[in-house]
Design a protein around this motif. Structure first.
Motif, mmCIF file in Angstrom:
data_model
loop_
_atom_site.group_PDB
_atom_site.id
_atom_site.type_symbol
_atom_site.label_atom_id
_atom_site.label_comp_id
_atom_site.label_asym_id
_atom_site.label_seq_id
_atom_site.Cartn_x
_atom_site.Cartn_y
_atom_site.Cartn_z
ATOM 1 N N ILE A 297 9.183 11.150 7.593
ATOM 2 C CA ILE A 297 8.446 10.507 8.678
ATOM 3 C C ILE A 297 7.135 9.913 8.160
ATOM 4 O O ILE A 297 6.390 10.580 7.444
ATOM 5 C CB ILE A 297 8.161 11.532 9.793
ATOM 6 N N LYS A 298 6.901 8.661 8.536
ATOM 7 C CA LYS A 298 5.626 8.005 8.251
ATOM 8 C C LYS A 298 4.699 8.246 9.428
ATOM 9 O O LYS A 298 5.167 8.173 10.573
ATOM 10 C CB LYS A 298 5.820 6.493 8.080
ATOM 11 N N PRO A 299 3.452 8.508 9.227
ATOM 12 C CA PRO A 299 2.812 8.641 7.922
ATOM 13 C C PRO A 299 3.189 9.983 7.289
ATOM 14 O O PRO A 299 3.380 10.980 7.970
ATOM 15 C CB PRO A 299 1.311 8.577 8.236
ATOM 16 N N PHE A 300 3.306 9.985 5.978
ATOM 17 C CA PHE A 300 3.661 11.184 5.225
ATOM 18 C C PHE A 300 2.437 11.657 4.449
ATOM 19 O O PHE A 300 1.472 10.921 4.269
ATOM 20 C CB PHE A 300 4.820 10.901 4.266
ATOM 21 N N ASP A 301 2.497 12.888 3.982
ATOM 22 C CA ASP A 301 1.405 13.454 3.191
ATOM 23 C C ASP A 301 1.728 13.241 1.711
ATOM 24 O O ASP A 301 2.693 13.815 1.214
ATOM 25 C CB ASP A 301 1.264 14.939 3.501
ATOM 26 N N PRO A 302 0.957 12.424 0.999
ATOM 27 C CA PRO A 302 1.243 12.185 -0.424
ATOM 28 C C PRO A 302 1.247 13.466 -1.258
ATOM 29 O O PRO A 302 1.948 13.548 -2.260
ATOM 30 C CB PRO A 302 0.116 11.259 -0.879
ATOM 31 N N LEU B 273 0.833 -1.204 0.000
ATOM 32 C CA LEU B 273 0.000 0.000 0.000
ATOM 33 C C LEU B 273 0.871 1.259 0.000
ATOM 34 O O LEU B 273 0.605 2.203 -0.748
ATOM 35 C CB LEU B 273 -0.944 -0.001 1.210
ATOM 36 N N ILE B 274 1.909 1.276 0.813
ATOM 37 C CA ILE B 274 2.817 2.429 0.833
ATOM 38 C C ILE B 274 3.508 2.568 -0.516
ATOM 39 O O ILE B 274 3.659 3.674 -1.039
ATOM 40 C CB ILE B 274 3.829 2.323 1.990
ATOM 41 N N GLN B 275 3.915 1.446 -1.107
ATOM 42 C CA GLN B 275 4.508 1.496 -2.460
ATOM 43 C C GLN B 275 3.560 2.191 -3.440
ATOM 44 O O GLN B 275 3.967 3.066 -4.194
ATOM 45 C CB GLN B 275 4.793 0.087 -2.987
ATOM 46 N N ALA B 276 2.308 1.774 -3.434
ATOM 47 C CA ALA B 276 1.320 2.320 -4.372
ATOM 48 C C ALA B 276 1.110 3.815 -4.152
ATOM 49 O O ALA B 276 1.026 4.594 -5.115
ATOM 50 C CB ALA B 276 0.001 1.567 -4.242
ATOM 51 N N ILE B 277 1.030 4.232 -2.891
ATOM 52 C CA ILE B 277 0.818 5.648 -2.583
ATOM 53 C C ILE B 277 2.021 6.475 -3.026
ATOM 54 O O ILE B 277 1.865 7.533 -3.656
ATOM 55 C CB ILE B 277 0.536 5.837 -1.076
ATOM 56 N N VAL B 278 3.217 6.017 -2.706
ATOM 57 C CA VAL B 278 4.433 6.747 -3.096
ATOM 58 C C VAL B 278 4.532 6.844 -4.612
ATOM 59 O O VAL B 278 4.775 7.921 -5.161
ATOM 60 C CB VAL B 278 5.695 6.083 -2.495
ATOM 61 N N LYS B 279 4.325 5.734 -5.279
ATOM 62 C CA LYS B 279 4.446 5.721 -6.740
ATOM 63 C C LYS B 279 3.428 6.656 -7.388
ATOM 64 O O LYS B 279 3.766 7.460 -8.256
ATOM 65 C CB LYS B 279 4.282 4.295 -7.271
ATOM 66 N N ALA B 280 2.172 6.562 -6.956
ATOM 67 C CA ALA B 280 1.125 7.420 -7.532
ATOM 68 C C ALA B 280 1.400 8.885 -7.245
ATOM 69 O O ALA B 280 1.279 9.738 -8.129
ATOM 70 C CB ALA B 280 -0.240 7.009 -6.983
#
Length: 132
Positions: free
Chosen positions: A107-112, A15-22
């Motif tokens: 820092i996680k959580p981060f703001d996309p 899920l983090i991968q998908a958010i970062v990539k998008a």
């Protein structure tokens, strides 16, 4: 480093991968290659030649600090900033990541919506240090 185009994201959480990539593709126009482990990163890093590495700290098997150590053994990383992504954010831990060679910590959580800006700030600071 104005030619930031390719990012290698090493993160075991899909899920983090998908958010970062998008986020980085849509807002930053960047190419992001996601892998799920340090082992995978070591297998592809030479062929991919990233401009920046985003590296999760806590991963099963090989954690972020160990992955960074092995990446340094495999490729010349003098001009490649590495940013750790973690929820562990005490000043001592952040300083420890810097002594390992990290250019910064997100820092996680981060703001996309602001992730691209955070990365750019770290990269600018890294460039000012004379390494890029």
């Amino acid at each position: 480093m104005n030619d930031l185009k390719k990012i290698l994201h090493i993160e075991d959480d899909g899920l983090i991968q998908a958010i970062v990539k998008a986020s980085l593709k849509a807002i930053g126009g960047l190419e992001v290659l996601c892998v799920s482990s340090g082992k995978e990163a070591l297998e592809i890093v030479g062929d991919y030649s990233p401009d920046l590495i985003l590296l999760d700290v806590v991963m099963p098997g090989m954690d972020g600090p160990e992955t960074l150590k092995k990446l340094k053994e495999k490729i010349d990383m003098e001009h490649t900033p590495v940013i750790f992504m973690t929820a562990k954010v005490t000043p001592e831990e952040i300083e420890h990541y810097r002594t390992l060679g990290a250019s910064g910590v997100i820092i996680k959580p981060f703001d996309p919506m602001t992730l691209h800006e955070e990365i750019n700030k770290i990269v600018r600071d890294f460039s000012k240090s004379g390494k890029a």
